[in-house]
Design a protein around this motif. Structure first.
Motif, PDB file in Angstrom:
ATOM      1  N   TYR A  83       0.842  -1.200   0.000  1.00 56.67           N
ATOM      2  CA  TYR A  83       0.000   0.000   0.000  1.00 56.67           C
ATOM      3  C   TYR A  83       0.870   1.240   0.000  1.00 56.67           C
ATOM      4  O   TYR A  83       1.886   1.302   0.700  1.00 56.67           O
ATOM      5  CB  TYR A  83      -0.870   0.054   1.271  1.00 56.67           C
ATOM      6  CG  TYR A  83      -1.999  -0.922   1.289  1.00 56.67           C
ATOM      7  CD1 TYR A  83      -3.235  -0.586   0.750  1.00 56.67           C
ATOM      8  CD2 TYR A  83      -1.838  -2.183   1.845  1.00 56.67           C
ATOM      9  CE1 TYR A  83      -4.290  -1.494   0.768  1.00 56.67           C
ATOM     10  CE2 TYR A  83      -2.883  -3.086   1.865  1.00 56.67           C
ATOM     11  CZ  TYR A  83      -4.094  -2.739   1.325  1.00 56.67           C
ATOM     12  OH  TYR A  83      -5.133  -3.629   1.336  1.00 56.67           O
ATOM     13  N   HIS A  84       0.441   2.246  -0.773  1.00 52.36           N
ATOM     14  CA  HIS A  84       1.028   3.573  -0.613  1.00 52.36           C
ATOM     15  C   HIS A  84       0.685   4.056   0.793  1.00 52.36           C
ATOM     16  O   HIS A  84      -0.417   3.788   1.288  1.00 52.36           O
ATOM     17  CB  HIS A  84       0.431   4.571  -1.618  1.00 52.36           C
ATOM     18  CG  HIS A  84       0.961   4.445  -2.998  1.00 52.36           C
ATOM     19  ND1 HIS A  84       0.186   3.981  -4.027  1.00 52.36           N
ATOM     20  CD2 HIS A  84       2.185   4.722  -3.511  1.00 52.36           C
ATOM     21  CE1 HIS A  84       0.915   3.995  -5.136  1.00 52.36           C
ATOM     22  NE2 HIS A  84       2.123   4.437  -4.849  1.00 52.36           N
ATOM     23  N   GLN A  85       1.605   4.759   1.386  1.00 45.73           N
ATOM     24  CA  GLN A  85       1.360   5.299   2.730  1.00 45.73           C
ATOM     25  C   GLN A  85       0.085   6.136   2.759  1.00 45.73           C
ATOM     26  O   GLN A  85      -0.693   6.059   3.715  1.00 45.73           O
ATOM     27  CB  GLN A  85       2.550   6.161   3.168  1.00 45.73           C
ATOM     28  CG  GLN A  85       3.816   5.395   3.426  1.00 45.73           C
ATOM     29  CD  GLN A  85       4.972   6.341   3.677  1.00 45.73           C
ATOM     30  OE1 GLN A  85       5.892   6.402   2.892  1.00 45.73           O
ATOM     31  NE2 GLN A  85       4.923   7.093   4.760  1.00 45.73           N
ATOM     32  N   LEU A  86      -0.133   6.926   1.707  1.00 44.51           N
ATOM     33  CA  LEU A  86      -1.274   7.838   1.689  1.00 44.51           C
ATOM     34  C   LEU A  86      -2.561   7.178   1.198  1.00 44.51           C
ATOM     35  O   LEU A  86      -3.636   7.780   1.296  1.00 44.51           O
ATOM     36  CB  LEU A  86      -0.952   9.080   0.855  1.00 44.51           C
ATOM     37  CG  LEU A  86       0.241   9.906   1.357  1.00 44.51           C
ATOM     38  CD1 LEU A  86       0.498  11.107   0.447  1.00 44.51           C
ATOM     39  CD2 LEU A  86       0.027  10.365   2.800  1.00 44.51           C
ATOM     40  N   CYS A  87      -2.490   5.953   0.696  1.00 46.83           N
ATOM     41  CA  CYS A  87      -3.699   5.228   0.294  1.00 46.83           C
ATOM     42  C   CYS A  87      -4.355   4.548   1.488  1.00 46.83           C
ATOM     43  O   CYS A  87      -5.501   4.096   1.390  1.00 46.83           O
ATOM     44  CB  CYS A  87      -3.378   4.189  -0.781  1.00 46.83           C
ATOM     45  SG  CYS A  87      -3.118   4.906  -2.426  1.00 46.83           S
ATOM     46  N   LEU A  88      -3.627   4.451   2.592  1.00 47.12           N
ATOM     47  CA  LEU A  88      -4.181   3.838   3.796  1.00 47.12           C
ATOM     48  C   LEU A  88      -5.081   4.834   4.517  1.00 47.12           C
ATOM     49  O   LEU A  88      -4.913   6.042   4.388  1.00 47.12           O
ATOM     50  CB  LEU A  88      -3.047   3.381   4.725  1.00 47.12           C
ATOM     51  CG  LEU A  88      -2.217   2.222   4.185  1.00 47.12           C
ATOM     52  CD1 LEU A  88      -0.904   2.119   4.942  1.00 47.12           C
ATOM     53  CD2 LEU A  88      -3.002   0.928   4.273  1.00 47.12           C
TER      54      LEU A  88
END
Length: 139
Positions: A83-88
């Motif tokens: 996961y992208h950090q900012l997609c979480l």
């Protein structure tokens, strides 16, 4: 008043236990299917379970694009997802990424791990995150 027959009570209790076991199994099956969405294909992993960084993509947005403070972090659970950090939700801040060999679990594997821990505490079992809902033919 008719006397209570222990056999009927025992049979009712066994039926209720079976119903609840099947419900728990169904919930784990559903959780497993949710954790399969966005999984990195097994074909991308070598014989030692390693994957080339260029093959890693985000399970949520399905892209490989990296940016400062928006790296793709791989789950150390059984789901084989990144996961992208900012997609979480909430986003995973760089300072909150576990250092070194410490593991990180995606929200799905973390939820499954919490559920397994509760079941183990309640029933005295020793299920683990890598077990699947199909493991046992016993009920």
């Amino acid at each position: 008043m008719e006397k209570l027959k222990p056999e009927k009570e025992i049979q009712r209790a066994k039926s209720e236990i079976l119903r609840r076991k099947l419900k728990i199994r169904d919930l784990f099956q559903n959780l497993d299917s949710l954790c399969a969405e966005g999984r990195l294909p097994e074909s991308l992993f070598d014989s030692e379970g390693e994957i080339d960084s260029e093959d890693i993509f985000c399970a949520k947005c399905q892209t490989k694009v990296l940016a400062t403070n928006n790296d793709i972090i791989l789950c150390d659970g059984a789901c084989d997802r990144g996961y992208h950090q900012l997609c979480l939700d909430p986003p995973l801040l760089t300072e909150d990424i576990p250092p070194g060999d410490e593991s990180w679990l995606c929200p799905g594997c973390d939820c499954k791990d919490d559920c397994i821990e509760l079941v183990n505490d309640l029933l005295g079992t020793s299920l683990s995150l890598t077990d699947t809902w199909e493991v046992s033919g016993k009920t």
